[in-house]
Design a protein around this motif. Sequence first.
Motif, PDB file in Angstrom:
ATOM      1  N   ALA A 136       0.807  -1.223   0.000  1.00  0.00           N
ATOM      2  CA  ALA A 136       0.000   0.000   0.000  1.00  0.00           C
ATOM      3  C   ALA A 136       0.840   1.273   0.000  1.00  0.00           C
ATOM      4  O   ALA A 136       0.282   2.366   0.013  1.00  0.00           O
ATOM      5  CB  ALA A 136      -0.914   0.007   1.232  1.00  0.00           C
ATOM      6  N   GLU A 137       2.158   1.139  -0.029  1.00  0.00           N
ATOM      7  CA  GLU A 137       2.954   2.350   0.042  1.00  0.00           C
ATOM      8  C   GLU A 137       2.915   3.126  -1.273  1.00  0.00           C
ATOM      9  O   GLU A 137       2.695   2.570  -2.345  1.00  0.00           O
ATOM     10  CB  GLU A 137       4.386   2.027   0.445  1.00  0.00           C
ATOM     11  CG  GLU A 137       5.212   1.324  -0.582  1.00  0.00           C
ATOM     12  CD  GLU A 137       6.631   1.060  -0.060  1.00  0.00           C
ATOM     13  OE1 GLU A 137       6.911   1.358   1.109  1.00  0.00           O
ATOM     14  OE2 GLU A 137       7.446   0.540  -0.835  1.00  0.00           O
ATOM     15  N   ALA A 138       3.120   4.437  -1.159  1.00  0.00           N
ATOM     16  CA  ALA A 138       3.006   5.314  -2.320  1.00  0.00           C
ATOM     17  C   ALA A 138       4.090   5.037  -3.352  1.00  0.00           C
ATOM     18  O   ALA A 138       3.831   4.956  -4.553  1.00  0.00           O
ATOM     19  CB  ALA A 138       3.058   6.772  -1.878  1.00  0.00           C
ATOM     20  N   PHE A 139       5.319   4.894  -2.894  1.00  0.00           N
ATOM     21  CA  PHE A 139       6.433   4.632  -3.803  1.00  0.00           C
ATOM     22  C   PHE A 139       7.634   4.190  -2.987  1.00  0.00           C
ATOM     23  O   PHE A 139       7.617   4.227  -1.744  1.00  0.00           O
ATOM     24  CB  PHE A 139       6.783   5.879  -4.630  1.00  0.00           C
ATOM     25  CG  PHE A 139       7.211   7.073  -3.818  1.00  0.00           C
ATOM     26  CD1 PHE A 139       8.554   7.321  -3.558  1.00  0.00           C
ATOM     27  CD2 PHE A 139       6.269   7.969  -3.309  1.00  0.00           C
ATOM     28  CE1 PHE A 139       8.943   8.417  -2.800  1.00  0.00           C
ATOM     29  CE2 PHE A 139       6.652   9.073  -2.563  1.00  0.00           C
ATOM     30  CZ  PHE A 139       8.002   9.301  -2.304  1.00  0.00           C
ATOM     31  N   ALA A 140       8.650   3.763  -3.662  1.00  0.00           N
ATOM     32  CA  ALA A 140       9.940   3.450  -3.045  1.00  0.00           C
ATOM     33  C   ALA A 140      11.015   4.149  -3.855  1.00  0.00           C
ATOM     34  O   ALA A 140      10.922   4.258  -5.078  1.00  0.00           O
ATOM     35  CB  ALA A 140      10.173   1.946  -3.015  1.00  0.00           C
ATOM     36  N   ILE A 141      12.040   4.636  -3.165  1.00  0.00           N
ATOM     37  CA  ILE A 141      13.070   5.420  -3.841  1.00  0.00           C
ATOM     38  C   ILE A 141      14.436   5.099  -3.256  1.00  0.00           C
ATOM     39  O   ILE A 141      14.573   4.889  -2.041  1.00  0.00           O
ATOM     40  CB  ILE A 141      12.753   6.931  -3.727  1.00  0.00           C
ATOM     41  CG1 ILE A 141      13.677   7.754  -4.625  1.00  0.00           C
ATOM     42  CG2 ILE A 141      12.791   7.400  -2.283  1.00  0.00           C
ATOM     43  CD1 ILE A 141      13.239   9.202  -4.762  1.00  0.00           C
ATOM     44  N   SER A 142      15.404   5.037  -4.106  1.00  0.00           N
ATOM     45  CA  SER A 142      16.773   4.769  -3.658  1.00  0.00           C
ATOM     46  C   SER A 142      17.369   6.013  -3.011  1.00  0.00           C
ATOM     47  O   SER A 142      17.104   7.148  -3.447  1.00  0.00           O
ATOM     48  CB  SER A 142      17.631   4.333  -4.838  1.00  0.00           C
ATOM     49  OG  SER A 142      18.996   4.303  -4.488  1.00  0.00           O
ATOM     50  N   THR A 155      12.397  14.195 -12.327  1.00  0.00           N
ATOM     51  CA  THR A 155      13.260  13.302 -13.104  1.00  0.00           C
ATOM     52  C   THR A 155      13.088  11.845 -12.728  1.00  0.00           C
ATOM     53  O   THR A 155      13.732  10.972 -13.334  1.00  0.00           O
ATOM     54  CB  THR A 155      14.731  13.697 -12.899  1.00  0.00           C
ATOM     55  OG1 THR A 155      15.048  13.601 -11.501  1.00  0.00           O
ATOM     56  CG2 THR A 155      14.978  15.110 -13.378  1.00  0.00           C
ATOM     57  N   MET A 156      12.225  11.558 -11.756  1.00  0.00           N
ATOM     58  CA  MET A 156      12.087  10.189 -11.274  1.00  0.00           C
ATOM     59  C   MET A 156      11.093   9.384 -12.125  1.00  0.00           C
ATOM     60  O   MET A 156      10.044   9.914 -12.523  1.00  0.00           O
ATOM     61  CB  MET A 156      11.581  10.185  -9.827  1.00  0.00           C
ATOM     62  CG  MET A 156      12.537  10.758  -8.795  1.00  0.00           C
ATOM     63  SD  MET A 156      14.010   9.739  -8.583  1.00  0.00           S
ATOM     64  CE  MET A 156      15.201  10.677  -9.524  1.00  0.00           C
ATOM     65  N   PRO A 157      11.395   8.125 -12.395  1.00  0.00           N
ATOM     66  CA  PRO A 157      10.414   7.272 -13.091  1.00  0.00           C
ATOM     67  C   PRO A 157       9.106   7.149 -12.302  1.00  0.00           C
ATOM     68  O   PRO A 157       8.048   6.924 -12.886  1.00  0.00           O
ATOM     69  CB  PRO A 157      11.135   5.927 -13.191  1.00  0.00           C
ATOM     70  CG  PRO A 157      12.586   6.239 -13.036  1.00  0.00           C
ATOM     71  CD  PRO A 157      12.662   7.420 -12.132  1.00  0.00           C
ATOM     72  N   ASP A 180       3.655   8.579  -9.004  1.00  0.00           N
ATOM     73  CA  ASP A 180       3.420   8.000  -7.678  1.00  0.00           C
ATOM     74  C   ASP A 180       3.810   8.992  -6.586  1.00  0.00           C
ATOM     75  O   ASP A 180       3.146   9.085  -5.545  1.00  0.00           O
ATOM     76  CB  ASP A 180       4.222   6.707  -7.506  1.00  0.00           C
ATOM     77  CG  ASP A 180       3.758   5.601  -8.439  1.00  0.00           C
ATOM     78  OD1 ASP A 180       2.554   5.582  -8.769  1.00  0.00           O
ATOM     79  OD2 ASP A 180       4.590   4.783  -8.844  1.00  0.00           O
ATOM     80  N   ILE A 181       4.897   9.709  -6.815  1.00  0.00           N
ATOM     81  CA  ILE A 181       5.325  10.715  -5.845  1.00  0.00           C
ATOM     82  C   ILE A 181       4.281  11.820  -5.739  1.00  0.00           C
ATOM     83  O   ILE A 181       3.955  12.295  -4.648  1.00  0.00           O
ATOM     84  CB  ILE A 181       6.705  11.289  -6.235  1.00  0.00           C
ATOM     85  CG1 ILE A 181       7.769  10.185  -6.178  1.00  0.00           C
ATOM     86  CG2 ILE A 181       7.089  12.437  -5.319  1.00  0.00           C
ATOM     87  CD1 ILE A 181       9.114  10.595  -6.724  1.00  0.00           C
ATOM     88  N   LEU A 182       3.719  12.241  -6.874  1.00  0.00           N
ATOM     89  CA  LEU A 182       2.696  13.280  -6.864  1.00  0.00           C
ATOM     90  C   LEU A 182       1.438  12.836  -6.119  1.00  0.00           C
ATOM     91  O   LEU A 182       0.731  13.657  -5.524  1.00  0.00           O
ATOM     92  CB  LEU A 182       2.326  13.675  -8.292  1.00  0.00           C
ATOM     93  CG  LEU A 182       3.374  14.461  -9.076  1.00  0.00           C
ATOM     94  CD1 LEU A 182       2.884  14.694 -10.502  1.00  0.00           C
ATOM     95  CD2 LEU A 182       3.682  15.784  -8.403  1.00  0.00           C
ATOM     96  N   ALA A 183       1.162  11.550  -6.153  1.00  0.00           N
ATOM     97  CA  ALA A 183      -0.035  11.044  -5.477  1.00  0.00           C
ATOM     98  C   ALA A 183       0.131  10.989  -3.961  1.00  0.00           C
ATOM     99  O   ALA A 183      -0.855  10.906  -3.226  1.00  0.00           O
ATOM    100  CB  ALA A 183      -0.385   9.661  -6.014  1.00  0.00           C
TER     101      ALA A 183
END
Length: 812
Positions: free
Chosen positions: A640-646, A733-735, A739-742
Amino acid sequence: MPILVEAGWGGVIQWPWSITWTDISSRVDMVQGVTITRGAQDELSEPQPGGCTMTLDNQDGWLTPGNPSSGYAPWVRRNAPLRVSALVYPVRTGAGPWPLSQMADEFDGSAINPALWPNRYGGSSVAGGRLRIPLSPGVSSGVQSARSWTLPGSSVCARMTTAPKANGSSAALSHFILDGTTNGTRLGFQFNVATQVLRCVSMVGFVDAAGVDLPYSGIDHLWLRIREAGGTVYWETSPDGWDWTVRRTLATPAWASSQQLIVTLSTSRTGGTGDYTEWDYLGAMVYPRFYGTVNEWPVTWSGLQSSVSISATDLFKRLNRLPPLRSCLVEEVVNAAPLAYYPLTEATGSAAAGDLSGTTAGPLTVAQLGSGGTLELGTAAGPAAAADALPLLTPVSATAGKYLTSDLGQGFQDGSSRGWLMVEGWFQTTTPGRVIFGMSGGGGMSQHVWSLNASGALQAESSWDGFLSVSTVASGNLTDGAWHHFAYDEVLQRVWVDGVLRASTPVTLATELRQLTVGAYKGARLWAGSIGHLALYTVPYAAPIGAVLATHYAAGMTAYSGETAELRVARLARYAGVSSVTILGTTHDPVVGQGEAGSSVVARLREVEATESGRLYAERDYLGLAYQSRDLRYNPDAAAEAFAISYADLDTHSVELADDDQKLVNSIVAARPGGATQKVVAAESILAFGLYEQDMTLLKTSDSSVVDAAYWRISRYGNPAPELREVPVEAFTMPEYTDILAADISSYFTIFDLPEQAPVTEMRVTVEGYSETIAENSHRIQFRTSASATDSVWVLGDPVYGRLDYTTRLAY
């Protein structure tokens, strides 16, 4: 441009459905960008009013307040509605044919893109960042794509920024169409300019006998979208490009599933004078970022260059400037929109009692019948939760004493003739056979009286042209000295006493009522006791409100003590004129009564939020509030998480792992109104870190729930783990950009591949708020976060949350 900025010139933010939005994106200084703040600093802080700042080009003077030559005059003023959205355009990948969801055009160049629109005709052009298609008499104009697009599982949208006018033409059309391989086989939208009808069409041979016609609205139909999913085509419209309404559905035609399609934007006109349609934002995905009002329009000059650097604030600006709340009972009655409302709460020594309805009803003034007796305002203690003192009427006899009288005014007289009567009021007495209040029309031909009969039961008397009807309510004896409330609904012909339906009481219709007497009628039956909160309503037949008025008994006696938190939030929002409250989560405990008058609506809302460990904030896509219960954050999981990022994709110049005592608490003294004061401690934490104390006053209805809330706080912060409190991301610049905007308040995401110096390789964090700046080819978001593990609760048998060495924290 990756942003859409719109001003609602002349609109009122409280009536969003009536606002015509004007695109002012081209004026934004995208070098500085648009900056937006939202949410709280951390999970223990209150969310703050959201803000937005930007600089706009004012070289033409159109954004100068008071400039009569402005094309926006006279609406460049304080509190002008403003909304901001981020735009994401799909990227076309691979070889054609392509799905329609990959079709996009910003129309930002100086000419129409010939690769995307190989067929351009009739003078179509790009003007001011929009596609402009002329409507010239006898000329077909438009643009067509190559036959290289497919519909299944896909969609395409566009904004009709400028709708054409008929200009004397009997036949003028504007189209947004998907064309099949057979001439006349097409589906999409057809706007009949002459008749102002928007038609959802699926044609064969240019004919669709089942087309759906919509009376065109420049607000509701600003955005148009054609979408296919699961074998069904959807025709959809939207006022903002975000919230879509389905206008027509149809099983996907075989040709639309199998053929490659042409996208056509075209116009035609017979007669009249020329005009044009303008389209923009083809294929854009809209992500709302801010919704509020402009605080100021400061005009500045640098040499001869003029600009306006504006600031805007969300819904909380309006909420914060509202006057203090009155008692729960007064707020409830006023919110029900009476045509006359006399609380009768004036202070001792007042000579009259005023109307709070805001209509033409006159004040109640003291009148004398016979000689002697008293009527003292501000003397009798009112209903238990209302707090305000009410008048005390002490007559010498049933025919000698004082009462109150008023001219209700022409507005009420007209309303009583057109609508149906609803009444409510409070009374207290030990004397039967007296009148609570009465109303009469011109010449006394009509009358409506509420009284207690000789047995102390409530009764209604109504007459028209001499015909008298008396109806007794099965209320029992109400002369017990206690406060009683009654409500009557003429539509349903029902009476409620003390919140309970007592009878269906037919009363002869009385109309053209204007004169009001309180505490007597026609020189007799003077009231002995107290009367207050008398409210009179007229409503259409289709809108009976008696059952709603009956709930005002609880407002006066308990201020709705025991209602659950989400109902309290919605109620308080309603007092502030906010009808839209989104409730998120399912755990909503009962709360005590609303509290005394004098506090602001925001303070009352924050009390509920703090009591329930919830979250309250303004929505970013419309005028509304969102309230989250605490269980919304329980046990976040990867699915359920919004996104994952390095970690490598973060702005690593400002990443910090915090481990301090900012949130530490290990001793709490907690109390509730009218309840016990109790102490909860975490002995191991005190031994390890010393004493960190905190006092809490919670609106709980039981002492056990107060202890539960205190344990919840202390179990989470008796020994806070190291956490990331700020996570900066260059999102553009993120793929995972969409998801980040949401991600919003209480969303969570994971940062993985942390540096080797970190205590773990990845951390999951919860969003508490953020600051963002949207600029040209840049969207930097500084997320303010907390550790998601703080909200983990024990689940019996769960492979993760059921481990005794992981978490034994109990939810409450």
